[in-house]
Design a protein around this motif. Structure first.
Motif, PDB file in Angstrom:
ATOM      1  N   GLY A 104       0.805  -1.213   0.000  1.00  0.00           N
ATOM      2  CA  GLY A 104       0.000   0.000   0.000  1.00  0.00           C
ATOM      3  C   GLY A 104       0.837   1.260   0.000  1.00  0.00           C
ATOM      4  N   ASP A 105       0.446   2.196   0.834  1.00  0.00           N
ATOM      5  CA  ASP A 105       1.116   3.490   0.890  1.00  0.00           C
ATOM      6  C   ASP A 105       2.594   3.380   1.266  1.00  0.00           C
ATOM      7  N   MET A 106       2.921   2.487   2.197  1.00  0.00           N
ATOM      8  CA  MET A 106       4.312   2.360   2.616  1.00  0.00           C
ATOM      9  C   MET A 106       5.176   1.829   1.476  1.00  0.00           C
ATOM     10  N   LEU A 107       4.629   1.005   0.616  1.00  0.00           N
ATOM     11  CA  LEU A 107       5.374   0.536  -0.550  1.00  0.00           C
ATOM     12  C   LEU A 107       5.655   1.698  -1.495  1.00  0.00           C
ATOM     13  N   CYS A 108       4.654   2.535  -1.751  1.00  0.00           N
ATOM     14  CA  CYS A 108       4.853   3.694  -2.633  1.00  0.00           C
ATOM     15  C   CYS A 108       5.890   4.645  -2.070  1.00  0.00           C
ATOM     16  N   LEU A 109       5.878   4.853  -0.766  1.00  0.00           N
ATOM     17  CA  LEU A 109       6.849   5.739  -0.130  1.00  0.00           C
ATOM     18  C   LEU A 109       8.255   5.176  -0.266  1.00  0.00           C
ATOM     19  N   ALA A 110       8.429   3.890   0.005  1.00  0.00           N
ATOM     20  CA  ALA A 110       9.747   3.272  -0.119  1.00  0.00           C
ATOM     21  C   ALA A 110      10.232   3.286  -1.563  1.00  0.00           C
ATOM     22  N   GLN A 111       9.334   3.079  -2.512  1.00  0.00           N
ATOM     23  CA  GLN A 111       9.722   3.114  -3.933  1.00  0.00           C
ATOM     24  C   GLN A 111      10.173   4.507  -4.355  1.00  0.00           C
ATOM     25  N   ALA A 112       9.511   5.535  -3.867  1.00  0.00           N
ATOM     26  CA  ALA A 112       9.923   6.904  -4.199  1.00  0.00           C
ATOM     27  C   ALA A 112      11.329   7.179  -3.681  1.00  0.00           C
ATOM     28  N   ILE A 113      11.607   6.736  -2.469  1.00  0.00           N
ATOM     29  CA  ILE A 113      12.949   6.925  -1.899  1.00  0.00           C
ATOM     30  C   ILE A 113      13.982   6.136  -2.692  1.00  0.00           C
ATOM     31  N   TYR A 114      13.639   4.937  -3.030  1.00  0.00           N
ATOM     32  CA  TYR A 114      14.575   4.056  -3.745  1.00  0.00           C
ATOM     33  C   TYR A 114      14.915   4.618  -5.129  1.00  0.00           C
ATOM     34  N   PHE A 115      13.901   4.964  -5.915  1.00  0.00           N
ATOM     35  CA  PHE A 115      14.167   5.386  -7.290  1.00  0.00           C
ATOM     36  C   PHE A 115      14.655   6.826  -7.400  1.00  0.00           C
ATOM     37  N   VAL A 133       5.827  12.634   2.356  1.00  0.00           N
ATOM     38  CA  VAL A 133       4.985  12.701   3.551  1.00  0.00           C
ATOM     39  C   VAL A 133       4.347  14.083   3.677  1.00  0.00           C
ATOM     40  N   ASN A 134       5.145  15.135   3.463  1.00  0.00           N
ATOM     41  CA  ASN A 134       4.625  16.494   3.575  1.00  0.00           C
ATOM     42  C   ASN A 134       3.536  16.766   2.546  1.00  0.00           C
ATOM     43  N   ARG A 135       3.704  16.250   1.357  1.00  0.00           N
ATOM     44  CA  ARG A 135       2.679  16.455   0.335  1.00  0.00           C
ATOM     45  C   ARG A 135       1.375  15.757   0.712  1.00  0.00           C
ATOM     46  N   ALA A 136       1.472  14.566   1.253  1.00  0.00           N
ATOM     47  CA  ALA A 136       0.259  13.855   1.660  1.00  0.00           C
ATOM     48  C   ALA A 136      -0.469  14.588   2.786  1.00  0.00           C
ATOM     49  N   GLU A 137       0.269  15.355   3.568  1.00  0.00           N
ATOM     50  CA  GLU A 137      -0.339  16.115   4.664  1.00  0.00           C
ATOM     51  C   GLU A 137      -0.812  17.487   4.230  1.00  0.00           C
ATOM     52  N   SER A 138      -0.464  17.903   3.012  1.00  0.00           N
ATOM     53  CA  SER A 138      -0.837  19.218   2.489  1.00  0.00           C
ATOM     54  C   SER A 138      -2.137  19.126   1.703  1.00  0.00           C
ATOM     55  N   SER A 139      -2.969  20.151   1.804  1.00  0.00           N
ATOM     56  CA  SER A 139      -4.240  20.176   1.065  1.00  0.00           C
ATOM     57  C   SER A 139      -4.031  20.414  -0.430  1.00  0.00           C
ATOM     58  N   ALA A 140      -2.822  20.780  -0.831  1.00  0.00           N
ATOM     59  CA  ALA A 140      -2.550  21.051  -2.245  1.00  0.00           C
ATOM     60  C   ALA A 140      -2.214  19.799  -3.039  1.00  0.00           C
ATOM     61  N   PHE A 141      -2.096  18.650  -2.362  1.00  0.00           N
ATOM     62  CA  PHE A 141      -1.704  17.403  -3.021  1.00  0.00           C
ATOM     63  C   PHE A 141      -2.638  16.275  -2.577  1.00  0.00           C
ATOM     64  N   PRO A 142      -2.581  15.135  -3.255  1.00  0.00           N
ATOM     65  CA  PRO A 142      -3.366  13.978  -2.793  1.00  0.00           C
ATOM     66  C   PRO A 142      -3.046  13.638  -1.347  1.00  0.00           C
ATOM     67  N   ASP A 144      -2.684  10.723   0.192  1.00  0.00           N
ATOM     68  CA  ASP A 144      -2.040   9.446   0.504  1.00  0.00           C
ATOM     69  C   ASP A 144      -0.752   9.340  -0.306  1.00  0.00           C
ATOM     70  N   TYR A 145       0.170   8.507   0.149  1.00  0.00           N
ATOM     71  CA  TYR A 145       1.486   8.429  -0.474  1.00  0.00           C
ATOM     72  C   TYR A 145       1.409   7.961  -1.926  1.00  0.00           C
ATOM     73  N   CYS A 146       0.613   6.958  -2.204  1.00  0.00           N
ATOM     74  CA  CYS A 146       0.520   6.461  -3.575  1.00  0.00           C
ATOM     75  C   CYS A 146      -0.055   7.540  -4.505  1.00  0.00           C
ATOM     76  N   VAL A 149       2.798  10.020  -5.169  1.00  0.00           N
ATOM     77  CA  VAL A 149       3.851   9.500  -6.042  1.00  0.00           C
ATOM     78  C   VAL A 149       3.347   9.353  -7.479  1.00  0.00           C
ATOM     79  N   LYS A 150       2.106   8.938  -7.660  1.00  0.00           N
ATOM     80  CA  LYS A 150       1.558   8.685  -8.998  1.00  0.00           C
ATOM     81  C   LYS A 150       0.925   9.920  -9.637  1.00  0.00           C
ATOM     82  N   GLN A 151       0.980  11.032  -8.959  1.00  0.00           N
ATOM     83  CA  GLN A 151       0.421  12.248  -9.541  1.00  0.00           C
ATOM     84  C   GLN A 151       1.164  12.584 -10.842  1.00  0.00           C
ATOM     85  N   PRO A 152       0.450  12.897 -11.907  1.00  0.00           N
ATOM     86  CA  PRO A 152       1.108  13.116 -13.212  1.00  0.00           C
ATOM     87  C   PRO A 152       2.166  14.213 -13.168  1.00  0.00           C
ATOM     88  N   ALA A 153       3.257  13.957 -13.882  1.00  0.00           N
ATOM     89  CA  ALA A 153       4.341  14.939 -14.093  1.00  0.00           C
ATOM     90  C   ALA A 153       5.012  15.390 -12.798  1.00  0.00           C
TER      91      ALA A 153
END
Length: 224
Positions: A104-115, A133-142, A144-146, A149-153
């Motif tokens: 789930g979300d923890m996999l997406c977070l680890a993948q972002a760090i890895y790549f 993490v900060n983006r997921a907590e901000s109202s300007a972004f999705p 959840d972590y996935c 990370v998957k937000q276009p561009a």
């Protein structure tokens, strides 16, 4: 008066005096004068004052007095402090359990760090994790972590919402999983603690001019 009449008069007077004494001693008036007032002897609508207790005897009150008790420690309450102490970020990474694969979300977070930062020092990897993490907590972004990370561009390693597979079992992947847990649980401070954007130092995107630079860590610049 004759002697006989005189005797009769004396006898009558004595009988009258004896009868008066007997009837007076048996009346309720005498008892009320010498006995405490009872509930039956108090007229309706009045309140009798209770006699004061002697100084050397305990006094009793009409209302119940409750003395609050000091609560004792509850041995059944467990310590919920999950904080982890380590001398360095490297030591903290070594303390993390990375045996199980995240999902789930923890996999997406680890993948972002890895790549994005597997070739960076641990501080740089943590900074990338903090941005997600900060983006997921901000109202300007999705939220959840996935979704972040998957937000276009936004992240170059994501192609049409697809994230490639990390090299499972490699030291870099184990470090990324550990850093993901540290970033998620905020176990270590990062120089990019409130950053929402970053880019490699080799590029100069136009949006960077509108942001406030927070930190440069190895090959990445982080912005608020």
């Amino acid at each position: 008066m004759s002697r006989r009449n005189h005797r009769v008069a004396i006898f009558a007077a004595a009988a009258t005096l004896l009868f008066s004494f007997i009837t007076t001693d048996g009346s309720g008036a005498y008892a009320q004068a010498n006995e405490p007032l009872t509930a039956q002897s108090v007229p309706a609508g009045t309140q009798a004052s209770a006699p004061s207790a002697p100084a050397n005897e305990p006094r009793f009150v009409a209302h119940e007095v409750v003395q609050p008790l000091t609560p004792e420690a509850d041995d059944s309450v467990e310590d919920t402090d999950d904080s982890v102490e380590a001398a360095s970020l490297r030591d903290l990474v070594a303390m993390m359990d990375t045996g199980a694969e995240p999902s789930g979300d923890m996999l997406c977070l680890a993948q972002a760090i890895y790549f994005e930062a597997r070739g960076e020092p641990l501080a740089g990897q943590l900074a990338v994790g903090r941005v997600v993490v900060n983006r997921a907590e901000s109202s300007a972004f999705p939220d959840d972590y996935c979704g972040v990370v998957k937000q276009p561009a936004q992240f170059s390693f994501v192609k049409n919402g697809w994230i490639p597979q990390a090299k499972s079992g490699s030291p870099a992947w184990h470090r990324a999983k550990a850093i993901a847990r540290i970033a998620h649980q905020e176990l270590w401070d990062s120089a990019a603690h409130d950053a929402l954007f970053f880019h490699a130092t080799r590029v100069r995107p136009s949006w960077a001019r509108q942001k406030i630079a927070r930190a440069t860590i190895e090959r990445h610049v982080f912005y608020r």
